[in-house]
Enzyme design. Structure first.
Site, short mmCIF file in Angstrom:
data_model
loop_
_atom_site.label_atom_id
_atom_site.label_comp_id
_atom_site.label_asym_id
_atom_site.label_seq_id
_atom_site.Cartn_x
_atom_site.Cartn_y
_atom_site.Cartn_z
CB SER A 207 -120.73 25.96 -67.51
OG SER A 207 -122.19 25.81 -67.32
CE1 TYR B 63 -122.02 28.82 -72.82
CE2 TYR B 63 -122.88 26.86 -71.08
CZ TYR B 63 -122.43 28.28 -70.98
OH TYR B 63 -122.12 28.96 -70.04
P1 NAP Z 1 -123.15 37.85 -70.13
O1 NAP Z 1 -123.64 38.81 -69.42
O2 NAP Z 1 -124.36 37.22 -71.66
O3 NAP Z 1 -122.40 38.49 -70.72
C1 NAP Z 1 -120.90 38.07 -71.94
C2 NAP Z 1 -120.11 39.13 -71.77
O4 NAP Z 1 -119.36 38.37 -73.02
C3 NAP Z 1 -120.38 40.73 -72.52
O5 NAP Z 1 -119.37 41.19 -71.62
C4 NAP Z 1 -120.11 39.97 -74.41
O6 NAP Z 1 -119.65 41.55 -74.89
C5 NAP Z 1 -118.87 39.09 -74.04
N1 NAP Z 1 -118.31 38.45 -75.21
C6 NAP Z 1 -119.73 37.46 -76.00
N2 NAP Z 1 -118.67 37.47 -76.86
C7 NAP Z 1 -117.59 37.84 -77.21
C8 NAP Z 1 -116.32 37.95 -78.15
N3 NAP Z 1 -115.94 36.83 -78.90
N4 NAP Z 1 -115.90 39.13 -77.74
C9 NAP Z 1 -114.92 39.20 -76.80
N5 NAP Z 1 -116.59 39.47 -75.43
C10 NAP Z 1 -117.19 38.76 -75.91
O7 NAP Z 1 -122.49 36.24 -69.94
P2 NAP Z 1 -122.51 35.39 -68.59
O8 NAP Z 1 -123.97 35.16 -68.38
O9 NAP Z 1 -121.77 37.06 -67.75
O10 NAP Z 1 -121.04 35.19 -68.34
C11 NAP Z 1 -120.14 34.70 -68.29
C12 NAP Z 1 -119.69 33.70 -68.16
O11 NAP Z 1 -119.71 33.10 -67.16
C13 NAP Z 1 -119.47 32.87 -69.44
O12 NAP Z 1 -118.32 32.13 -69.96
C14 NAP Z 1 -120.69 31.86 -69.70
O13 NAP Z 1 -120.34 30.93 -70.40
C15 NAP Z 1 -119.99 31.26 -68.31
N6 NAP Z 1 -120.85 31.17 -67.43
C16 NAP Z 1 -122.94 31.91 -67.65
C17 NAP Z 1 -123.12 31.06 -66.23
C18 NAP Z 1 -124.76 31.91 -66.40
O14 NAP Z 1 -125.87 31.15 -66.02
N7 NAP Z 1 -124.89 33.56 -66.34
C19 NAP Z 1 -123.80 29.90 -66.13
C20 NAP Z 1 -122.21 29.48 -66.31
C21 NAP Z 1 -121.39 29.80 -66.96
P3 NAP Z 1 -120.79 42.37 -75.22
O15 NAP Z 1 -122.10 42.57 -74.56
O16 NAP Z 1 -119.99 43.81 -75.24
O17 NAP Z 1 -120.86 42.05 -76.43
#
Ligand code: NAP
Length: 248
Positions: A143, A157
């Site tokens: 991130s 985080y």
């Molecule tokens: P999101 O929409 O909140 O989705 C998170 C996903 O992770 C969901 O599929 C969830 O599964 C799964 N998950 C959470 N805990 C888990 C565990 N212990 N075991 C297995 N699966 C788990 O997140 P996102 O925004 O797409 O983020 C994806 C990645 O990008 C993350 O690593 C996040 O830190 C990174 N990121 C995101 C952003 C942003 O702005 N969105 C920015 C920087 C980095 P369930 O739905 O089944 O619970």
């Protein structure tokens, strides 16, 4: 033969979009999820209806036995692994560090760091040429928070993502002669549900004026970078980071 790819946290957000794009590129997929079975099975149904090869598997990436069971299911149902996207990640409500508990830090580190370590370990056992594998590619979701620090929101985080950066560099060095490339993508402000988990569903819109491109990003814009790092188009790229952040 199609390449086999595991995407953790593929039920929604960046993981789900990466799964759609990877399917379109011909990968056979394991869609990992934790709680959101309905969303994972809807995605699986859409992919298989489109003629794509995919399975779904519920596993908490921070629990060793569940990760091991997931990799055994991939061995059995999809065949030899070619790629891993360490995407599963969590946020906790926005807070200054002074008000955070050790229990929260443990949850943040277990999912965001240990989860990626466990999945990387199992992937290496299958892909490393030293273990009889044929090589592969690991893409970690870091991130921009790792560089910006996320003050007053979630320093824990950001620190966990800093650990992912160090792991990306270390593993790239460790595995360079074992046929495995390791890289990371650093998203900025992307429209997904993760911000609601941090207590502010409208966070991207609140902060977008500080982005040089004046907008938040779409999950598919992150997925495009992930797919490039997975593919042979990036065959000489390892230990590298791609910011997908509109310049912020
Ligand atoms: P999101 O929409 O909140 O989705 C998170 C996903 O992770 C969901 O599929 C969830 O599964 C799964 N998950 C959470 N805990 C888990 C565990 N212990 N075991 C297995 N699966 C788990 O997140 P996102 O925004 O797409 O983020 C994806 C990645 O990008 C993350 O690593 C996040 O830190 C990174 N990121 C995101 C952003 C942003 O702005 N969105 C920015 C920087 C980095 P369930 O739905 O089944 O619970």
């Amino acid at each position: 033969m199609s390449k086999v790819l595991l995407i953790t946290g593929a039920s929604r957000g960046i993981g789900a979009e990466t799964a759609r794009l990877a399917a379109a590129h011909g990968y056979s997929l394991c869609l990992n999820y934790l709680h959101n079975e309905a969303a994972a099975s809807e995605l699986l149904k859409a992919l298989t209806a489109g003629g794509h090869d995919a399975i779904m598997f519920q596993a908490d990436v921070s629990i060793e036995s569940e990760v091991e069971a997931m990799f055994r299911a991939i061995d059995r149902d999809l065949g030899r692994l070619d790629g891993l996207v360490n995407n599963a990640g969590i946020l906790e409500p926005q807070s200054d560090l002074v008000d955070m508990s050790p229990a929260r830090w443990q949850r943040i580190l277990e999912t965001n760091v240990i989860g990626s370590f466990l999945c990387a370990r199992e992937a290496i056992k299958r892909m490393s040429t030293q273990h009889g594998g044929k090589g592969g590619s690991i893409v970690n979701l870091s991130s921009r928070a790792a560089d910006l620090g996320a003050a007053h929101e979630y320093v824990d985080y950001a620190a966990a993502k800093g650990a992912i950066d160090a792991m990306t560099i270390g593993l790239a060095n460790e595995l360079g002669d074992q046929g495995i490339r390791v890289n990371a993508v650093k998203p900025g402000l992307i429209y997904t549900d993760i911000h609601a988990d941090g207590g502010e569903a409208g966070r991207v819109d609140r902060l977008k004026s500080g982005v040089p491109m004046q907008r938040g990003g779409l999950p598919v814009e992150v997925a495009e970078a992930i797919l490039w790092l997975l593919s042979d188009a990036s065959s000489y790229t390892s230990g590298s980071f791609i910011d997908v952040s509109g310049g912020r």
